[in-house]
Design an enzyme around this catalytic site. Structure first.
Site, PDB file in Angstrom:
ATOM      1  N   ASN A 113      22.241  51.695  19.061  1.00  0.00           N
ATOM      2  CA  ASN A 113      23.380  50.920  19.557  1.00  0.00           C
ATOM      3  C   ASN A 113      24.661  51.671  19.252  1.00  0.00           C
ATOM      4  O   ASN A 113      24.721  52.444  18.296  1.00  0.00           O
ATOM      5  CB  ASN A 113      23.406  49.549  18.866  1.00  0.00           C
ATOM      6  CG  ASN A 113      24.541  48.673  19.380  1.00  0.00           C
ATOM      7  OD1 ASN A 113      24.807  48.630  20.585  1.00  0.00           O
ATOM      8  ND2 ASN A 113      25.232  47.990  18.478  1.00  0.00           N
ATOM      9  N   HIS A 115      28.731  50.968  18.430  1.00  0.00           N
ATOM     10  CA  HIS A 115      29.594  49.878  17.980  1.00  0.00           C
ATOM     11  C   HIS A 115      31.010  50.425  17.783  1.00  0.00           C
ATOM     12  O   HIS A 115      31.187  51.493  17.200  1.00  0.00           O
ATOM     13  CB  HIS A 115      29.046  49.305  16.668  1.00  0.00           C
ATOM     14  CG  HIS A 115      29.853  48.166  16.161  1.00  0.00           C
ATOM     15  ND1 HIS A 115      29.784  46.900  16.698  1.00  0.00           N
ATOM     16  CD2 HIS A 115      30.792  48.107  15.181  1.00  0.00           C
ATOM     17  CE1 HIS A 115      30.639  46.110  16.076  1.00  0.00           C
ATOM     18  NE2 HIS A 115      31.257  46.828  15.143  1.00  0.00           N
ATOM     19  N   SER A 142      30.638  54.076  15.979  1.00  0.00           N
ATOM     20  CA  SER A 142      29.425  54.460  15.250  1.00  0.00           C
ATOM     21  C   SER A 142      28.220  54.269  16.151  1.00  0.00           C
ATOM     22  O   SER A 142      28.140  53.277  16.878  1.00  0.00           O
ATOM     23  CB  SER A 142      29.202  53.553  14.017  1.00  0.00           C
ATOM     24  OG  SER A 142      30.373  53.464  13.232  1.00  0.00           O
ATOM     25  N   ASP A 151      24.480  45.001  13.470  1.00  0.00           N
ATOM     26  CA  ASP A 151      25.305  46.196  13.240  1.00  0.00           C
ATOM     27  C   ASP A 151      25.105  46.819  11.860  1.00  0.00           C
ATOM     28  O   ASP A 151      26.071  47.295  11.247  1.00  0.00           O
ATOM     29  CB  ASP A 151      26.799  45.866  13.429  1.00  0.00           C
ATOM     30  CG  ASP A 151      27.104  45.358  14.837  1.00  0.00           C
ATOM     31  OD1 ASP A 151      26.405  45.792  15.771  1.00  0.00           O
ATOM     32  OD2 ASP A 151      28.020  44.537  14.988  1.00  0.00           O
TER      33      ASP A 151
HETATM   34  C1  GAR Z   1      31.763  49.575  23.953  1.00  0.00           C
HETATM   35  O1  GAR Z   1      33.046  49.745  23.441  1.00  0.00           O
HETATM   36  C2  GAR Z   1      30.790  49.306  22.859  1.00  0.00           C
HETATM   37  O2  GAR Z   1      31.119  49.984  21.658  1.00  0.00           O
HETATM   38  C3  GAR Z   1      30.891  47.828  22.683  1.00  0.00           C
HETATM   39  O3  GAR Z   1      30.978  47.341  23.994  1.00  0.00           O
HETATM   40  C4  GAR Z   1      31.662  48.284  24.785  1.00  0.00           C
HETATM   41  C5  GAR Z   1      30.882  48.478  26.077  1.00  0.00           C
HETATM   42  O4  GAR Z   1      31.626  49.190  27.008  1.00  0.00           O
HETATM   43  N1  GAR Z   1      29.768  47.303  21.985  1.00  0.00           N
HETATM   44  C6  GAR Z   1      29.819  46.315  21.076  1.00  0.00           C
HETATM   45  O5  GAR Z   1      30.841  45.747  20.786  1.00  0.00           O
HETATM   46  C7  GAR Z   1      28.476  45.966  20.460  1.00  0.00           C
HETATM   47  N2  GAR Z   1      28.660  45.164  19.284  1.00  0.00           N
HETATM   48  P1  GAR Z   1      30.946  49.815  28.298  1.00  0.00           P
HETATM   49  O6  GAR Z   1      30.202  48.688  29.024  1.00  0.00           O
HETATM   50  O7  GAR Z   1      32.083  50.339  29.114  1.00  0.00           O
HETATM   51  O8  GAR Z   1      30.043  50.896  27.842  1.00  0.00           O
END
Ligand code: GAR
Length: 324
Positions: A113, A115, A142, A151
């Site tokens: 994942n 984060h 991360s 997480d």
């Molecule tokens: C990213 O910033 C990712 O780090 C976050 O969602 C976004 C997805 O963007 N993930 C989390 O917050 C997970 N806990 P994307 O759809 O443009 O890749």
């Protein structure tokens, strides 16, 4: 196994939103030499933009709304879709669902994942606003392994992003996204390459060999080896990295003798061989740097081989336990 012969790892990407990380992973995978390919893009939201982007790039997609399903049912269906697509790994890229322990167990060590914080700081949501409110000098992102706890699995890689005094959460989020797009493909490529790397394989073998009773590690002719402790303790395993000779990385263990050695090699000649220089002692080499290596088989042979050299005092205990 030489890099050029290695099959690329197949990856299913789970998304819920825009899918910019999925796109970064996809375009990186099309560069020469990248060791993974995207086998499927799957979403819990049939309207996710990520699915259009993926379909436009010719990738297989799968969508299943979670409404009206239990978490376990939905997870199972998503996992089944990944399996059917032949995925070895699942990569979460903005997948906004908490996975069940059953799902995590089924894919143990094969779910990553990303984060948007420097974990362990700020798990959960609103990471950028929280970092700014705390007066942090840097935020970041991360990549970590997914475990039962939100997480908090092993962190595989991080990138820091400086926070300026006039930063807003939105501005910081946009820069962190740029960092994410650099970090994720690199960490994923490194992670899927681990099972072919001598240092990683050695550590895996070592922890299993040392878990057996009264064992010590000792180098023998430049190869790490494991033997019964004490002066007269015999070797039962060696780690052999023939890499430079262009061949394989292997674990050498002892069968019960020449007959079994021959039978095992005949049965499985792609994966087991007769190691040069190990004479007539019944030794076999098990190839470690190959796709789909079965670690249970490695453990089985380590234990068998240990038993072949263990003093009666130790092996008797095992015999008794088995008769039970
Ligand atoms: C990213 O910033 C990712 O780090 C976050 O969602 C976004 C997805 O963007 N993930 C989390 O917050 C997970 N806990 P994307 O759809 O443009 O890749």
């Amino acid at each position: 196994m030489p890099d050029r012969l290695r099959p690329r790892a197949r990856v299913a990407v789970f998304v819920s939103g825009a899918g910019t990380n999925m796109a970064a992973l996809l375009y990186a995978s099309r560069l020469p030499g990248v060791p993974y390919e995207i086998a499927l893009v799957a979403s819990n939201d049939p309207g996710a933009d990520a699915l259009d982007l993926a379909a436009g790039e010719g990738l297989p997609t799968f969508a299943l709304a979670h409404r009206g399903m239990t978490r376990a049912e939905h997870d199972r269906a998503m996992g089944d879709a990944a399996k059917e697509a032949g995925a070895d790994y699942i990569v979460l890229a903005g997948y906004m669902r908490i996975l069940t322990p059953e799902f995590v167990a089924r894919w143990q060590g094969r779910v990553l994942n990303i984060h948007p914080s420097l974990l362990p700081a700020y798990p959960g949501l609103d990471t950028h606003a929280r970092a700014i409110a705390a007066g942090d000098r840097a935020g970041g992102c991360s990549v970590h392994l997914v475990t039962d706890e939100l997480d908090s699995g092993e962190v595989l890689g991080q990138l820091a992003v400086a926070i300026s005094p006039e930063d807003t959460a939105e501005a910081l989020a946009a820069r962190v996204k740029l960092a994410e797009h650099q970090l994720y493909p690199r960490v994923l490529a490194d992670y899927v390459s681990r099972p072919y790397r001598a240092d990683w394989l050695l550590a895996e073998v070592r922890s299993r060999a040392m878990a057996l009773d009264e064992v010590e590690e000792k180098e023998s002719h430049g190869a790490p080896g494991w033997k019964l402790a004490g002066k007269s303790g015999k070797f039962f395993a060696y780690f052999s990295d023939f890499h430079h000779g262009g061949s394989n990385i292997a674990l050498l263990v002892k069968t019960s003798g020449a007959d079994e050695q021959e039978a095992v090699i005949a049965r499985d000649s792609d994966r087991v061989f007769s190691p040069p220089y190990y004479g007539s002692g019944g030794w076999i080499g098990i190839v470690l740097d190959r796709p789909g290596l079965d670690w249970e088989q490695v453990e089985y042979w380590l234990a068998r081989s240990w038993r072949a050299v263990a003093p009666r005092r130790l092996s008797r205990l095992l015999d008794a336990a088995e008769e039970f």
